[in-house]
Design a protein around this motif. Structure first.
Motif, PDB file in Angstrom:
ATOM      1  N   CYS A 197       0.810  -1.132   0.120  1.00  0.00           N
ATOM      2  CA  CYS A 197       0.101  -0.002   0.234  1.00  0.00           C
ATOM      3  C   CYS A 197       0.718   1.204   0.056  1.00  0.00           C
ATOM      4  N   ALA A 198       0.481   2.140  -0.724  1.00  0.00           N
ATOM      5  CA  ALA A 198       1.244   3.462  -0.871  1.00  0.00           C
ATOM      6  C   ALA A 198       0.804   4.379   0.015  1.00  0.00           C
ATOM      7  N   PHE A 199      -0.336   4.223   0.703  1.00  0.00           N
ATOM      8  CA  PHE A 199      -0.899   4.983   1.692  1.00  0.00           C
ATOM      9  C   PHE A 199      -1.128   4.238   2.926  1.00  0.00           C
ATOM     10  N   SER A 200      -1.031   4.885   4.083  1.00  0.00           N
ATOM     11  CA  SER A 200      -1.555   4.283   5.527  1.00  0.00           C
ATOM     12  C   SER A 200      -1.995   5.217   6.414  1.00  0.00           C
ATOM     13  N   ILE A 201      -2.782   4.723   7.097  1.00  0.00           N
ATOM     14  CA  ILE A 201      -3.665   5.622   8.278  1.00  0.00           C
ATOM     15  C   ILE A 201      -3.428   5.072   9.599  1.00  0.00           C
ATOM     16  N   HIS A 202      -2.826   5.585  10.587  1.00  0.00           N
ATOM     17  CA  HIS A 202      -2.840   4.897  12.006  1.00  0.00           C
ATOM     18  C   HIS A 202      -3.377   5.739  13.084  1.00  0.00           C
ATOM     19  N   ASP A 203      -4.225   5.100  13.412  1.00  0.00           N
ATOM     20  CA  ASP A 203      -5.057   5.757  14.609  1.00  0.00           C
ATOM     21  C   ASP A 203      -4.602   5.309  15.990  1.00  0.00           C
ATOM     22  N   LEU A 204      -4.038   6.547  16.638  1.00  0.00           N
ATOM     23  CA  LEU A 204      -3.276   6.196  17.878  1.00  0.00           C
ATOM     24  C   LEU A 204      -4.242   6.595  19.195  1.00  0.00           C
ATOM     25  N   SER A 205      -5.389   6.768  18.792  1.00  0.00           N
ATOM     26  CA  SER A 205      -6.189   7.365  19.644  1.00  0.00           C
ATOM     27  C   SER A 205      -6.735   6.420  20.834  1.00  0.00           C
ATOM     28  N   ARG A 206      -6.400   5.077  20.597  1.00  0.00           N
ATOM     29  CA  ARG A 206      -6.881   3.987  21.662  1.00  0.00           C
ATOM     30  C   ARG A 206      -5.682   3.544  22.318  1.00  0.00           C
ATOM     31  N   MET A 207      -4.492   4.300  22.062  1.00  0.00           N
ATOM     32  CA  MET A 207      -3.213   3.805  22.660  1.00  0.00           C
ATOM     33  C   MET A 207      -3.181   3.699  24.166  1.00  0.00           C
TER      34      MET A 207
ATOM     35  N   ILE B 288      -1.324  10.173  10.578  1.00  0.00           N
ATOM     36  CA  ILE B 288      -1.362   9.832  12.045  1.00  0.00           C
ATOM     37  C   ILE B 288      -2.668  10.523  12.683  1.00  0.00           C
ATOM     38  N   LEU B 289      -3.512   9.577  13.342  1.00  0.00           N
ATOM     39  CA  LEU B 289      -4.476  10.162  13.869  1.00  0.00           C
ATOM     40  C   LEU B 289      -4.513   9.945  15.425  1.00  0.00           C
ATOM     41  N   GLU B 290      -5.011  10.959  16.136  1.00  0.00           N
ATOM     42  CA  GLU B 290      -5.239  10.850  17.587  1.00  0.00           C
ATOM     43  C   GLU B 290      -6.593  11.246  18.158  1.00  0.00           C
ATOM     44  N   GLY B 291      -6.890  10.940  19.291  1.00  0.00           N
ATOM     45  CA  GLY B 291      -8.153  11.491  19.781  1.00  0.00           C
ATOM     46  C   GLY B 291      -8.255  12.704  20.141  1.00  0.00           C
ATOM     47  N   LYS B 292      -7.408  13.229  21.042  1.00  0.00           N
ATOM     48  CA  LYS B 292      -7.417  14.689  21.433  1.00  0.00           C
ATOM     49  C   LYS B 292      -6.049  15.205  20.854  1.00  0.00           C
ATOM     50  N   LYS B 293      -6.235  16.799  20.699  1.00  0.00           N
ATOM     51  CA  LYS B 293      -4.856  17.416  20.148  1.00  0.00           C
ATOM     52  C   LYS B 293      -3.827  17.192  21.011  1.00  0.00           C
ATOM     53  N   TYR B 294      -2.684  16.739  20.701  1.00  0.00           N
ATOM     54  CA  TYR B 294      -1.413  16.750  21.406  1.00  0.00           C
ATOM     55  C   TYR B 294      -1.337  15.555  22.316  1.00  0.00           C
ATOM     56  N   GLU B 295      -2.014  14.838  22.169  1.00  0.00           N
ATOM     57  CA  GLU B 295      -2.033  13.620  22.996  1.00  0.00           C
ATOM     58  C   GLU B 295      -1.024  12.700  22.780  1.00  0.00           C
ATOM     59  N   THR B 296      -0.731  12.516  21.290  1.00  0.00           N
ATOM     60  CA  THR B 296       0.602  11.532  21.016  1.00  0.00           C
ATOM     61  C   THR B 296       1.876  12.434  21.320  1.00  0.00           C
ATOM     62  N   GLN B 297       1.857  13.537  21.256  1.00  0.00           N
ATOM     63  CA  GLN B 297       2.974  14.202  21.630  1.00  0.00           C
ATOM     64  C   GLN B 297       3.473  13.979  23.148  1.00  0.00           C
TER      65      GLN B 297
ATOM     66  N   ALA C 227      -6.416  15.197  15.168  1.00  0.00           N
ATOM     67  CA  ALA C 227      -7.208  14.867  16.380  1.00  0.00           C
ATOM     68  C   ALA C 227      -8.670  14.518  15.710  1.00  0.00           C
ATOM     69  N   HIS C 228      -9.156  13.636  15.657  1.00  0.00           N
ATOM     70  CA  HIS C 228     -10.666  13.376  15.251  1.00  0.00           C
ATOM     71  C   HIS C 228     -11.576  13.484  16.265  1.00  0.00           C
ATOM     72  N   ARG C 229     -11.006  13.529  17.572  1.00  0.00           N
ATOM     73  CA  ARG C 229     -12.384  13.772  18.704  1.00  0.00           C
ATOM     74  C   ARG C 229     -13.334  12.829  18.734  1.00  0.00           C
ATOM     75  N   ASN C 230     -13.088  11.617  18.318  1.00  0.00           N
ATOM     76  CA  ASN C 230     -13.846  10.429  18.311  1.00  0.00           C
ATOM     77  C   ASN C 230     -15.185  11.024  17.572  1.00  0.00           C
ATOM     78  N   ASN C 231     -15.198  12.050  16.489  1.00  0.00           N
ATOM     79  CA  ASN C 231     -16.302  12.224  15.926  1.00  0.00           C
ATOM     80  C   ASN C 231     -16.013  11.926  14.331  1.00  0.00           C
ATOM     81  N   PRO C 232     -17.296  11.178  13.760  1.00  0.00           N
ATOM     82  CA  PRO C 232     -17.066  10.558  12.464  1.00  0.00           C
ATOM     83  C   PRO C 232     -16.977  11.759  11.384  1.00  0.00           C
ATOM     84  N   GLY C 233     -17.737  12.880  11.832  1.00  0.00           N
ATOM     85  CA  GLY C 233     -17.490  14.041  10.688  1.00  0.00           C
ATOM     86  C   GLY C 233     -15.995  14.594  10.822  1.00  0.00           C
ATOM     87  N   HIS C 234     -15.366  14.744  11.904  1.00  0.00           N
ATOM     88  CA  HIS C 234     -14.249  15.288  11.952  1.00  0.00           C
ATOM     89  C   HIS C 234     -13.123  14.067  11.190  1.00  0.00           C
ATOM     90  N   MET C 235     -13.401  13.079  11.348  1.00  0.00           N
ATOM     91  CA  MET C 235     -12.959  11.802  10.709  1.00  0.00           C
ATOM     92  C   MET C 235     -12.724  12.055   9.200  1.00  0.00           C
TER      93      MET C 235
END
Lengths: 66, 210
Positions: free
Chosen positions: B70-80, B113-122, B135-143
């Motif tokens: 795959c040339a693209f990948s999406i990684h969601d770290l919100s549930r880390m 790279i996705l995270e739940g809240k802004k700066y959470e991964t930092q 940050a998608h804020r657990n919102n499908p619209g934001h996603m």
């Protein structure tokens, strides 16, 4: 770290190629067609809308090679 | 005479395939559907380890094979952080794996790279700061907005649908298609059928790249 944007390529506009690459069984294809057109061709639907739906139905049926 | 082994050619990553490194739990499902619908409307195919459960491959091998292709990948770290204080390390581990595979192969690839809240991964993974996780804020619209914006930022000669169009497809998927899929498949809907349905819905509604 990669920070610059890379030209990774255009999106795939050929849906038939995508559907073929997913290798669906004919049962799965029929299910998807049913899911996409749940209330198809009801008599109360006005003629113009009905013919548009029929056209789309045929297009998707062709995409699925059904 | 000794036969010399030729150098094995690496398969070029597919430009239409997007590897998803995401959590699979009930709470995440609306976000997963939002992601699958967005990718379908963008003319891309969502791929994940879940789609090949019957091939007899080990899970890690499946992930490596998918990541290579795959040339693209999406990684969601919100549930880390995980529940009950137990960390979930699969997502950051797979992100490292994908990064290393592509970096060593010098292939052209893009990572979101996705995270739940802004700066959470930092706080826990500062190596990723240059990637600017979204940050998608657990919102499908934001996603949807994040995924669509990501593809809009990649050079392309095609006109891509806007977030509002993709949100319409998502609503139709959730209201019409998902109940029918659930009736047929129960709780565990086949991932490929999910992806195929999203693509066909986008064709039916005319929300495709042109």
């Amino acid at each position: 770290m990669i920070v610059k944007r890379l030209p990774v390529g255009a999106p795939a506009t050929d849906v038939k190629a995508i559907i073929d690459s997913l290798k669906f069984s004919s049962e799965q294809k029929k299910l998807m067609l049913k899911v996409i057109f749940p209330k198809r061709f009801k008599s109360r639907v006005v003629d113009a809308k009905r013919s548009k739906q029929e056209k789309k139905f045929e297009e998707i049926k062709k995409l699925l090679s059904l | 005479m000794v036969k010399r082994k030729g150098k094995r050619k690496r398969q070029t990553p597919s430009k239409k395939d997007v590897f998803l490194n995401i959590p699979f739990d009930d709470e995440y499902e609306p976000l997963l559907y939002a992601m699958v619908c967005s990718l379908a409307c963008m003319g891309r195919v969502a791929r994940c380890a879940r789609e090949t459960s019957a091939t007899g491959q080990f899970r890690l091998q499946k992930i490596i094979t998918l990541a290579k292709n795959c040339a693209f990948s999406i990684h969601d770290l919100s549930r880390m952080p995980g529940k009950r204080g137990i960390p979930r390390n699969n997502m950051p581990f797979e992100l490292g794996l994908v990064y290393a595979i592509n970096h060593m192969a010098k292939s052209k690839y893009e990572i979101l790279i996705l995270e739940g809240k802004k700066y959470e991964t930092q706080k826990t993974l500062s190596d990723l700061n240059a990637h600017d996780p979204k940050a998608h804020r657990n919102n499908p619209g934001h996603m949807i907005e994040i995924v669509v914006d990501w593809f809009h930022s990649i050079p392309s000669s095609h006109t891509l649908p806007k977030p509002a169009d993709v949100k319409r497809i998502y609503r139709l998927f959730m209201l019409d298609s998902l109940p029918s899929l659930r009736k047929q498949w129960g709780k565990e809907i086949n991932f490929k059928v999910l992806v195929g349905t999203a693509h066909l819905l986008s064709v039916k509604e005319g929300v495709r790249p042109t």
